[in-house]
Design an enzyme around this catalytic site. Structure first.
Site, PDB file in Angstrom:
ATOM      1  N   GLU A 322       0.822  -1.212   0.000  1.00 17.31           N
ATOM      2  CA  GLU A 322       0.000   0.000   0.000  1.00 17.31           C
ATOM      3  C   GLU A 322       0.852   1.256   0.000  1.00 17.31           C
ATOM      4  O   GLU A 322       0.689   2.143  -0.843  1.00 17.31           O
ATOM      5  CB  GLU A 322      -0.936   0.001   1.203  1.00 17.31           C
ATOM      6  CG  GLU A 322      -1.858   1.215   1.282  1.00 17.31           C
ATOM      7  CD  GLU A 322      -2.908   1.204   0.191  1.00 17.31           C
ATOM      8  OE1 GLU A 322      -2.715   1.941  -0.815  1.00 17.31           O
ATOM      9  OE2 GLU A 322      -3.900   0.471   0.330  1.00 17.31           O
ATOM     10  N   ASP A 326       1.214   4.048  -3.030  1.00 18.51           N
ATOM     11  CA  ASP A 326       0.755   5.422  -2.835  1.00 18.51           C
ATOM     12  C   ASP A 326       1.869   6.435  -3.051  1.00 18.51           C
ATOM     13  O   ASP A 326       1.695   7.441  -3.751  1.00 18.51           O
ATOM     14  CB  ASP A 326       0.196   5.590  -1.418  1.00 18.51           C
ATOM     15  CG  ASP A 326      -1.071   4.787  -1.168  1.00 18.51           C
ATOM     16  OD1 ASP A 326      -1.696   4.322  -2.133  1.00 18.51           O
ATOM     17  OD2 ASP A 326      -1.427   4.618   0.017  1.00 18.51           O
ATOM     18  N   SER A 569      -6.963   1.794  -4.474  1.00 20.56           N
ATOM     19  CA  SER A 569      -5.803   2.316  -3.743  1.00 20.56           C
ATOM     20  C   SER A 569      -4.840   3.028  -4.681  1.00 20.56           C
ATOM     21  O   SER A 569      -4.064   3.885  -4.245  1.00 20.56           O
ATOM     22  CB  SER A 569      -5.060   1.171  -3.044  1.00 20.56           C
ATOM     23  OG  SER A 569      -5.770   0.709  -1.924  1.00 20.56           O
ATOM     24  N   ASP A 631     -22.759   7.277 -12.697  1.00 25.05           N
ATOM     25  CA  ASP A 631     -23.256   5.960 -12.312  1.00 25.05           C
ATOM     26  C   ASP A 631     -22.517   5.504 -11.061  1.00 25.05           C
ATOM     27  O   ASP A 631     -21.411   5.990 -10.765  1.00 25.05           O
ATOM     28  CB  ASP A 631     -23.083   4.946 -13.449  1.00 25.05           C
ATOM     29  CG  ASP A 631     -21.650   4.848 -13.951  1.00 25.05           C
ATOM     30  OD1 ASP A 631     -20.784   4.368 -13.180  1.00 25.05           O
ATOM     31  OD2 ASP A 631     -21.384   5.239 -15.099  1.00 25.05           O
TER      32      ASP A 631
END
Length: 652
Positions: A322, A326, A569, A631
């Site tokens: 993660e 990032d 992410s 949507d």
């Protein structure tokens, strides 16, 4: 806003037990949390540190205030408030303070014993058990946990009826705020419910502290590990191979934004990570050596919150994927602008979103939920300093690639946190959150059993919307992908490789005005084939995501090797970088940063590439379909940087 452990119906049902005509039940605990037992009645001479949370003013005008500075049609667009202005506007009213103080003094608590917190939201005083019991018409007892830890509590308490509207809650009372140690990176401990989510699912103690755990369903998903030679061969024709490997240049080609060239000192971009998730410097350097050469050995600016540490003891995709994702993309896309890393939580407790928000706004700190948020000094050898309440500046854009299921937490907890995003939006911060990776299902592909209200295996049941995506004061970011074998210039589709873009409708938050037309148009033109037994089809609640960006096949350096990574992410930090680049241009034009984004986004649907292909399956269904216009799969679509910038520069 009323912080209570019971509903209005429970209050009415309990009216027969009111101990006096002018006192009403304020909070009640139905059961003890597991592991706790009654020990003894507390001695009447013991002294208790009493705290009364006063109700805030003007929360009913939140939409009015935030739209005044965020609606492109407003003459006050971009005129963000100071933190002092915000604190004063939402501080308890003079009437509230006077009413509660009058009650206290008339009950024998002398005025000189009462102090008000610096945040203005609390009254504090010491009282003997006898005084507190008389004041609240209750009894205090000592309880002990199976670990030996003691705790003082009562089972219910009462306040005068005319005081009730002025008090959120009082401590110590029914809340069991004693923290019992939880090991590093363990799954969230399942404890007896203390409250109930909007869909009727019991909320488990400590559910909020599982954000950084390697088992968290909100983390990105790992795909193929790439050999260095094969990667280099394909990158020789980088743009041609974007359908297989997403790199920073692929994102620039997709959304037509240039490399960064300037670093305005007023601009800033923040990435939030939750311990034990952490980046490895070697991974950043490997990525930069291939995709942003002048950033080799660059590090993000670390803001360590509550002992937040960039740990290296535990390594692997589950601990580094993660943060590496990032930071590699955020830093490369906004270079030479610096990136701030908010590393939140120690290695013992971890952290919740509230723990991060506490560090940005000290006035928010005192109202944390003791069942869900961390407390410091840490009870088991973790961070021993005081909890960080204020003292950290919010960057102009903040991207968070973590999330909860809305059913993980109580509606009261979520509403309180959502209001804090509103306040920080008033101050000019743009909050972006990933919308989730399991389509209409929740983290871990879990759905809700219609009978038991518990999570099931995800093959049936009620759709499971995410939080904070349902909060109307943040921007929720879904995921797209390049159509297999298509070029980087072809229209994208909703992501259906490894992950599915999270989307749906909140069971907690009402439909905001800025989104009303888009959502009602979708229901009218593309009515879904599901009823209220599957999702909140009232057409009266917030829909998400708001926008999307590519979330498939990202090339990421993790633990010394390149891998393909998937997830919203990836989408959120990419959009955050684009907004940061727009802010850069606005700042040099003498304008403000964009702040809360959503009114601007929905006022400019033409600034996005409409996604009309794909869906977000889950809960044994095909989920929703990507169609023309907004949507609940990809929102308004993916960003077109030139169009967003053009629209942004027309604003004050």
């Amino acid at each position: 806003m009323h912080f209570s452990l019971f509903t209005l119906s429970a209050l009415v049902a309990s009216s027969l037990a009111i101990p006096s005509v002018n006192h009403v039940l304020h909070e009640k605990r139905d059961r003890l949390p597991p592991g706790w037992q009654h020990h003894e009645k507390l001695a009447s001479t013991k002294v208790l540190p009493m705290k009364i949370a006063l109700t805030q003013s003007n929360l009913d005008r939140a939409d009015e205030f935030i739209m005044d500075v965020s609606d492109p049609a407003s003459p006050n667009y971009g005129k963000h408030w100071t933190h002092e202005d915000i604190a004063n506007k939402f501080a308890p009213s003079a009437e509230t303070v006077a009413t509660v103080k009058s009650w206290l003094t008339s009950s024998g608590i002398a005025s000189e014993r009462i102090s008000r917190s610096q945040s203005l939201g609390w009254l504090k005083f010491d009282a003997t058990v006898a005084e507190a019991e008389n004041l609240l018409k209750t009894e205090y007892h000592l309880y002990k946990h199976e670990t030996g830890k003691p705790h003082v509590s009562c089972s219910e308490y009462h306040v005068p009826e005319h005081v009730t509207p002025h008090v959120d809650f009082i401590t110590p009372t029914v809340h069991f705020d004693a923290k019992i140690p939880q090991g590093v990176a363990k799954p969230v401990e399942k404890r007896a419910p203390t409250s109930t989510a909007a869909v009727g699912r019991p909320v488990q103690t400590k559910a909020a502290l599982g954000l950084g755990a390697p088992t968290s369903g909100s983390l990105p998903k790992k795909g193929q590990t790439l050999s260095r030679q094969s990667l280099l061969d394909d990158l020789l024709d980088e743009i041609k191979n974007c359908n297989k490997f997403i790199t920073p240049n692929c994102l620039r080609a997709l959304y037509l934004f240039p490399p960064g060239k300037t670093a305005n000192p007023k601009n800033s971009y923040g990435i939030v990570e939750y311990t034990p998730q952490a980046y490895l410097q070697g991974d950043l350097d490997l990525f930069f050596a291939n995709f942003s050469k002048n950033q080799v050995q660059r590090t993000p600016t670390l803001a360590s919150i509550n002992g937040g540490v960039v740990q290296t003891q535990q390594q692997g995709f589950a601990f580094n994927g993660e943060s590496d994702l990032d930071l590699e993309y955020a830093m490369a896309l906004i270079n030479p602008q610096k990136t701030t890393l908010y590393q939140v939580g120690d290695l013992v407790q971890g952290a919740s979103f509230n723990d991060f928000l506490d560090a940005l706004d000290g006035s928010y700190c005192a109202g944390d939920d003791p069942f869900q948020d961390a407390s410091y000094p840490s009870p088991n050898g973790g961070f021993q300093g005081p909890k960080n309440c204020g003292g950290f500046a919010a960057t102009k854009v903040i991207s968070t690639s973590y999330g909860y299921n809305e059913a993980d937490l109580s509606a009261t907890y979520e509403r309180r946190q959502c209001m804090e995003y509103m306040k920080l939006g008033l101050a000019g911060t743009s909050f972006l959150f990933s919308s989730g990776d399991s389509g209409v299902g929740g983290n871990g592909k879990r759905c809700i059993d219609p009978e038991t209200k518990e999570y099931n295996d995800g093959k049936s049941g009620i759709f499971n919307p995410g939080f904070p995506s349902g909060c109307p004061y943040i921007t929720s970011v879904g995921a797209t992908q390049i159509v297999p074998n298509a070029s980087v210039t072809a229209p994208e589709k909703a992501c259906e490789t490894v992950i599915f873009s999270g989307g749906g409708f909140s069971n907690v938050f009402p439909l905001p005005d800025y989104q009303s037309s888009a959502v009602k148009s979708w229901f009218t033109n593309f009515p879904p084939p599901y009823g209220a037994d599957r999702f909140n089809n009232s057409q009266a609640t917030r829909g998400f995501p708001d926008i999307s960006a590519n979330g498939a096949n990202y090339v990421v350096a993790v633990t010394g090797r390149f891998s393909l990574v998937y997830g919203t992410s990836a989408s959120s930090p990419t959009v955050g970088a684009i907004i940061t680049l727009v802010n850069e241009v606005r700042l040099y034009a003498g304008k403000s940063t964009l702040g809360f984004l959503n009114p601007f986004l929905y006022a400019n649907p033409g600034a996005f590439n409409d996604i009309k292909l794909g869906s977000n399956p889950g809960c044994g269904t095909q989920g929703f379909q990507a169609v023309a216009g907004w949507d609940p799969v990809t929102g308004l679509g993916t960003p077109s940087f030139p169009k967003i910038l053009g629209a942004a520069l027309k604003l004050p």
